[in-house]
Write a protein that holds these residues in place. Structure first.
Motif, mmCIF file in Angstrom:
data_model
loop_
_atom_site.group_PDB
_atom_site.id
_atom_site.type_symbol
_atom_site.label_atom_id
_atom_site.label_comp_id
_atom_site.label_asym_id
_atom_site.label_seq_id
_atom_site.Cartn_x
_atom_site.Cartn_y
_atom_site.Cartn_z
ATOM 1 N N UNK A 7 0.849 -1.189 0.000
ATOM 2 C CA UNK A 7 0.000 0.000 0.000
ATOM 3 C C UNK A 7 0.886 1.242 0.000
ATOM 4 N N UNK A 8 0.284 2.345 -0.401
ATOM 5 C CA UNK A 8 1.019 3.606 -0.456
ATOM 6 C C UNK A 8 0.050 4.772 -0.498
ATOM 7 N N UNK A 9 0.496 5.894 0.021
ATOM 8 C CA UNK A 9 -0.213 7.151 -0.175
ATOM 9 C C UNK A 9 0.515 7.872 -1.298
ATOM 10 N N UNK A 10 -0.229 8.167 -2.347
ATOM 11 C CA UNK A 10 0.356 8.794 -3.528
ATOM 12 C C UNK A 10 0.064 10.287 -3.536
ATOM 13 N N UNK A 11 0.992 11.040 -4.065
ATOM 14 C CA UNK A 11 0.795 12.476 -4.233
ATOM 15 C C UNK A 11 0.056 12.726 -5.536
ATOM 16 N N UNK A 12 -1.159 12.175 -5.585
ATOM 17 C CA UNK A 12 -2.044 12.332 -6.743
ATOM 18 C C UNK A 12 -3.465 12.266 -6.211
ATOM 19 N N UNK A 13 -4.370 12.910 -6.901
ATOM 20 C CA UNK A 13 -5.770 12.807 -6.493
ATOM 21 C C UNK A 13 -6.296 11.421 -6.856
ATOM 22 N N UNK A 14 -7.424 11.064 -6.307
ATOM 23 C CA UNK A 14 -8.057 9.793 -6.638
ATOM 24 C C UNK A 14 -8.304 9.703 -8.141
ATOM 25 N N UNK A 15 -8.777 10.776 -8.737
ATOM 26 C CA UNK A 15 -9.073 10.780 -10.167
ATOM 27 C C UNK A 15 -7.806 10.594 -11.007
ATOM 28 N N UNK A 16 -6.724 11.229 -10.605
ATOM 29 C CA UNK A 16 -5.470 11.086 -11.347
ATOM 30 C C UNK A 16 -4.942 9.650 -11.262
ATOM 31 N N UNK A 17 -4.940 9.085 -10.075
ATOM 32 C CA UNK A 17 -4.461 7.709 -9.908
ATOM 33 C C UNK A 17 -5.374 6.717 -10.624
ATOM 34 N N UNK A 105 -4.105 10.261 -2.529
ATOM 35 C CA UNK A 105 -4.822 9.016 -2.777
ATOM 36 C C UNK A 105 -4.086 7.867 -2.087
ATOM 37 N N UNK A 106 -4.850 6.969 -1.483
ATOM 38 C CA UNK A 106 -4.309 5.760 -0.872
ATOM 39 C C UNK A 106 -4.582 4.593 -1.804
ATOM 40 N N UNK A 107 -3.561 3.835 -2.102
ATOM 41 C CA UNK A 107 -3.723 2.664 -2.955
ATOM 42 C C UNK A 107 -3.299 1.415 -2.224
ATOM 43 N N UNK A 108 -4.069 0.350 -2.408
ATOM 44 C CA UNK A 108 -3.666 -0.952 -1.880
ATOM 45 C C UNK A 108 -3.741 -1.960 -3.010
ATOM 46 N N UNK A 109 -2.759 -2.843 -3.039
ATOM 47 C CA UNK A 109 -2.663 -3.828 -4.103
ATOM 48 C C UNK A 109 -2.244 -5.132 -3.459
ATOM 49 N N UNK A 110 -2.984 -6.169 -3.716
ATOM 50 C CA UNK A 110 -2.650 -7.476 -3.170
ATOM 51 C C UNK A 110 -2.697 -8.520 -4.276
ATOM 52 N N UNK A 111 -2.004 -9.602 -4.029
ATOM 53 C CA UNK A 111 -2.036 -10.745 -4.947
ATOM 54 C C UNK A 111 -1.927 -12.017 -4.125
ATOM 55 N N UNK A 112 -2.602 -13.046 -4.604
ATOM 56 C CA UNK A 112 -2.482 -14.390 -4.034
ATOM 57 C C UNK A 112 -2.164 -15.347 -5.166
ATOM 58 N N UNK A 113 -1.247 -16.266 -4.905
ATOM 59 C CA UNK A 113 -0.866 -17.227 -5.933
ATOM 60 C C UNK A 113 -0.088 -18.372 -5.293
ATOM 61 N N UNK A 114 0.049 -19.418 -6.064
ATOM 62 C CA UNK A 114 0.825 -20.571 -5.631
ATOM 63 C C UNK A 114 2.173 -20.533 -6.333
ATOM 64 N N UNK A 115 3.219 -20.800 -5.561
ATOM 65 C CA UNK A 115 4.573 -20.816 -6.095
ATOM 66 C C UNK A 115 5.355 -21.850 -5.272
ATOM 67 N N UNK A 116 6.276 -22.587 -5.891
ATOM 68 C CA UNK A 116 7.074 -23.530 -5.107
ATOM 69 C C UNK A 116 7.801 -22.822 -3.960
ATOM 70 N N UNK A 117 7.856 -23.473 -2.831
ATOM 71 C CA UNK A 117 8.428 -22.869 -1.613
ATOM 72 C C UNK A 117 9.823 -22.297 -1.861
ATOM 73 N N UNK A 118 10.639 -23.002 -2.632
ATOM 74 C CA UNK A 118 12.008 -22.543 -2.873
ATOM 75 C C UNK A 118 12.069 -21.303 -3.769
ATOM 76 N N UNK A 119 10.970 -20.957 -4.423
ATOM 77 C CA UNK A 119 10.918 -19.767 -5.284
ATOM 78 C C UNK A 119 10.095 -18.641 -4.669
ATOM 79 N N UNK A 120 9.552 -18.875 -3.484
ATOM 80 C CA UNK A 120 8.609 -17.931 -2.889
ATOM 81 C C UNK A 120 9.233 -16.569 -2.592
#
Length: 146
Positions: A7-17, A105-120
């Motif tokens: 997540x991050x607070x950006x120096x942009x308005x909601x509309x710009x982001x 503007x505050x942005x949050x970005x998440x991802x879920x996925x499967x990856x081999x443990x040794x590459x995580x």
């Protein structure tokens, strides 16, 4: 299942982001990790189900499918159809919120996925870097007027 959250607070308005995020096909035009971004079959970039393809500057390519796009919730959800890595079932979502103090503007970005443990660890670092760089691109565009 691996989960990455940035997540991050950006120096942009909601509309710009939102203008950056909403254009599902444009990521390769401004993100330094990618290039040659296109929407397949000439479909609109805001049409749920469309597929974007772009090259990774270090080699390989990605194909991602838009699963949800909401102008009301300032939300974008997508899944990876192809990546030159041993990842499976990758789904990500980004959402933006207004910050009234300083008109940012505050942005949050998440991802879920499967990856081999040794590459995580490497996969997490790659995804976190991609997400953080997007937020930085929005900030830079605001400062430079692009």
């Amino acid at each position: 299942m691996t989960r990455v959250y940035v997540s991050a607070v950006m120096d942009a308005t909601l509309q710009e982001a939102w203008a950056f995020l909403r254009d599902f096909g444009a990521l390769g035009n401004y993100h330094p990790y990618f290039q040659n971004s296109t929407i397949e079959e000439g479909r609109p970039a805001d049409q749920v189900g469309c597929v974007r393809r772009f090259e990774v500057r270090e080699g390989g390519y990605l194909r991602e499918q838009l699963l949800a796009l909401s102008d009301d919730e300032h939300l974008c959800r997508y899944r990876i159809l192809h990546i030159d890595a041993n990842w499976k079932n990758y789904v990500a979502e980004m959402r933006l919120f207004p910050v009234t103090e300083g008109n940012r503007c505050f942005g949050q970005w998440w991802a879920e996925f499967e990856v081999p443990k040794e590459e995580e660890a490497e996969a997490i670092a790659r995804v976190e870097g991609t997400f953080r760089t997007f937020f930085e691109c929005v900030d830079q565009a605001r400062r430079t007027g692009r």
